[in-house]
Write a protein that holds these residues in place. Structure first.
Motif, short mmCIF file in Angstrom:
data_model
loop_
_atom_site.label_atom_id
_atom_site.label_comp_id
_atom_site.label_asym_id
_atom_site.label_seq_id
_atom_site.Cartn_x
_atom_site.Cartn_y
_atom_site.Cartn_z
N ARG A 171 0.42 -1.09 -0.22
CA ARG A 171 0.17 0.36 -0.12
C ARG A 171 0.95 1.55 0.51
NH1 ARG A 171 -4.42 1.67 1.65
NH2 ARG A 171 -4.05 3.70 3.21
N TYR A 186 -2.97 0.36 -18.45
CA TYR A 186 -3.55 0.27 -17.68
C TYR A 186 -3.53 -0.53 -16.22
CZ TYR A 186 -6.26 -0.38 -22.19
OH TYR A 186 -6.66 0.13 -23.46
N ILE A 187 -3.78 -0.57 -14.78
CA ILE A 187 -3.69 -0.80 -14.11
C ILE A 187 -4.14 -1.91 -13.55
CG2 ILE A 187 -2.54 -0.03 -11.52
CD1 ILE A 187 -1.20 2.45 -13.23
N TRP A 188 -4.10 -2.89 -13.21
CA TRP A 188 -4.86 -3.36 -12.67
C TRP A 188 -4.41 -3.77 -11.02
CZ3 TRP A 188 -5.62 -9.64 -14.09
CH2 TRP A 188 -6.82 -9.92 -13.08
N CYS A 205 -4.77 0.42 -2.30
CA CYS A 205 -5.24 1.46 -2.25
C CYS A 205 -5.77 2.05 -3.15
CB CYS A 205 -4.48 2.77 -1.63
SG CYS A 205 -2.73 2.39 -2.31
N VAL A 206 -6.54 3.59 -3.06
CA VAL A 206 -6.83 4.01 -4.11
C VAL A 206 -5.07 5.12 -5.30
CG1 VAL A 206 -8.91 6.03 -5.44
CG2 VAL A 206 -8.99 4.50 -3.68
N ILE A 207 -5.07 4.95 -6.45
CA ILE A 207 -4.46 5.58 -6.53
C ILE A 207 -4.87 6.42 -7.63
CG2 ILE A 207 -2.62 3.86 -6.37
CD1 ILE A 207 -2.92 2.27 -9.02
N GLU A 208 -3.75 8.08 -7.60
CA GLU A 208 -4.11 8.58 -8.59
C GLU A 208 -3.63 9.14 -9.95
OE1 GLU A 208 -4.49 11.69 -5.40
OE2 GLU A 208 -5.56 12.46 -7.31
N ARG A 255 -6.34 3.81 -17.50
CA ARG A 255 -7.33 3.44 -16.94
C ARG A 255 -6.87 2.74 -15.73
NH1 ARG A 255 -11.54 5.61 -18.58
NH2 ARG A 255 -12.18 4.23 -17.49
N VAL A 256 -7.43 2.54 -14.80
CA VAL A 256 -7.16 1.48 -13.77
C VAL A 256 -8.05 0.89 -12.83
CG1 VAL A 256 -7.10 1.99 -10.86
CG2 VAL A 256 -5.87 3.41 -12.42
N TRP A 257 -8.07 -1.07 -12.49
CA TRP A 257 -9.29 -1.75 -12.32
C TRP A 257 -8.90 -1.69 -10.60
CZ3 TRP A 257 -13.86 -3.16 -13.16
CH2 TRP A 257 -14.12 -4.03 -12.50
N ASN A 258 -9.82 -1.15 -9.44
CA ASN A 258 -9.54 -1.82 -8.34
C ASN A 258 -9.86 -3.17 -8.18
OD1 ASN A 258 -7.96 0.99 -7.24
ND2 ASN A 258 -10.40 1.93 -7.88
N LEU A 289 -14.58 1.24 -1.50
CA LEU A 289 -13.35 2.30 -2.18
C LEU A 289 -13.50 3.66 -1.11
CD1 LEU A 289 -13.54 1.27 -6.06
CD2 LEU A 289 -11.87 0.23 -4.14
N ASN A 340 -11.41 3.76 1.75
CA ASN A 340 -9.89 3.19 1.34
C ASN A 340 -9.03 4.80 1.29
OD1 ASN A 340 -9.13 0.38 1.05
ND2 ASN A 340 -9.40 0.30 -1.02
N ILE A 341 -9.75 5.61 0.17
CA ILE A 341 -9.40 6.96 0.10
C ILE A 341 -9.18 7.92 1.48
CG2 ILE A 341 -9.94 8.73 -1.01
CD1 ILE A 341 -11.38 7.09 -3.39
N LEU A 361 -11.42 10.40 -8.16
CA LEU A 361 -10.10 8.97 -8.29
C LEU A 361 -11.25 7.89 -8.16
CD1 LEU A 361 -9.27 10.51 -3.97
CD2 LEU A 361 -7.56 9.76 -6.12
N LEU A 362 -12.12 7.66 -8.45
CA LEU A 362 -12.96 6.56 -9.03
C LEU A 362 -13.49 6.76 -9.94
CD1 LEU A 362 -14.43 5.73 -6.16
CD2 LEU A 362 -11.83 4.90 -6.37
N ASP A 363 -13.28 7.51 -10.63
CA ASP A 363 -13.07 7.81 -12.21
C ASP A 363 -14.95 7.55 -12.48
OD1 ASP A 363 -13.47 8.53 -14.57
OD2 ASP A 363 -12.44 6.22 -15.25
N PHE A 418 -11.33 -9.08 -14.34
CA PHE A 418 -9.76 -8.55 -15.07
C PHE A 418 -10.92 -8.32 -16.02
CE2 PHE A 418 -6.75 -7.63 -18.30
CZ PHE A 418 -6.30 -6.23 -17.32
N PHE A 455 -13.19 -5.63 -17.04
CA PHE A 455 -12.09 -4.32 -16.94
C PHE A 455 -11.74 -4.22 -18.29
CE2 PHE A 455 -7.68 -2.71 -16.89
CZ PHE A 455 -7.77 -1.50 -16.50
#
Lengths: 204, 204
Positions: A152, A169-171, A176-179, A185-188, B13, B16-17, B37-39, B195, B198
């Motif tokens: 984290r 693309y980030i899986w 934690c939530v990333i900026e 594109r982010v998939w949490n 989520l 988490n933030i 942050l979460l789009d 995935f 996504f």
């Protein structure tokens, strides 16, 4: 056609079931059987499988091999997607070993870590490189997907680094939530959220 | 009240933030910031947070600490749930190390494996026991949840064993669908399905 998340989820689970049946040497499966295994309605299964233009045979069911291939074709598993795993801890290692990914046209090309003890190790024929090599390797391989399995505390810093390296693309498995910039594109992968969906709605 | 899966996912989520903001020493957060942050849409964030009877302060936003506590109270994180991890491979180890679970009142009591080299090892203060001890430990501890992280080939056999030991809830990380009696609840953690949701809907 845009598929809903729930349809994609169910089709992948049907696919899992079919693989198990092929291993057991069973040739046909009925919609009530699939439904019972997943604790859903048989009408839902039939509706989903209609999307594939696949009809069951009355009283016999769906041919297992054919249905498996239809799902693969329908969901585009044939198109290979390549990814890096960033963070070669237990979770990164577990994902590198997860052979099922390849069934879905999803190939892990390499792992990255900053721990010198991990660099050079191979897991499931995939090598661990030092994180400083990622930028160069991303640019020379056209890999656009990164699976983020760092702690984290390191997640945001590494995410910034991935974006600079051209990852699109980030899986994200870090809790934690990333900026990131809007084009990324982010998939949490919200593991605890997934589980709470399960426990809250099936109260003990 | 029954919460939808999507609401539970989003609230986790947001939580988490908020933890990240508390670590950074920030006192307020706005709904557009959470949304970015979460789009997702800010109106969605406000609607979700209304469920908690929490209102933002105009032009200042939501107080971070208070909002975090409201989510915890609302989602019942205070009620502790205890679980065993079955399969002390990389994935089982990764989950045992995942401290975030405890934030949600979710406690891993022990791990189990059949590999004598793993038995007796401790990860994150949780001990690995031989699988043959599970039955007895389940009956003496009232643990009802098992996290299944064994290889695909072993999953059904171990699931049968867990059911006999009195386990009522199985969080299944093995990439296969297991068969259990109707009274047992299974949550299939369908990583590849997650995935694909996504990648299919954000075509490269």
């Amino acid at each position: 056609m845009k598929l809903s998340d729930k349809v994609i989820n169910r089709l992948t689970l049907y696919h899992n079931i079919l693989i198990g049946y092929i291993e057991k040497g069973v040739s046909y499966i009925s919609s009530p059987k699939i439904a019972a295994l997943l604790d859903i309605d048989a009408s839902q299964v039939r509706k989903d499988l209609k999307l594939l233009n696949n009809d069951g045979i009355c009283k016999v069911g769906y041919p297992v091999e054919e249905l498996k291939k239809s799902i693969e074709k329908f969901m585009g598993f044939v198109k290979t997607k390549e990814a890096f795993i960033v963070g070669a801890g237990n979770l990164g290692m577990a994902l590198a070993k997860y052979d099922n990914f390849e069934l879905y046209g999803f190939t892990i090309k390499a792992l990255f870590d900053n721990d010198p003890l991990k660099v050079g190790v191979s897991i499931n024929n995939k090598q661990v490189f030092h994180i400083s090599n990622l930028d160069d390797m991303a640019k020379h391989s056209n890999v656009q997907i990164a699976i983020l399995t760092v702690p984290r505390q390191a997640a945001q810093k590494i995410a910034d680094f991935l974006v600079n390296a051209g990852i699109k693309y980030i899986w994200n498995f870090s809790p934690c939530v990333i900026e990131v910039p809007p084009a990324i594109r982010v998939w949490n992968e919200n593991l605890i959220g997934n589980f709470l969906q399960f426990t809250i709605n099936h109260e003990q």
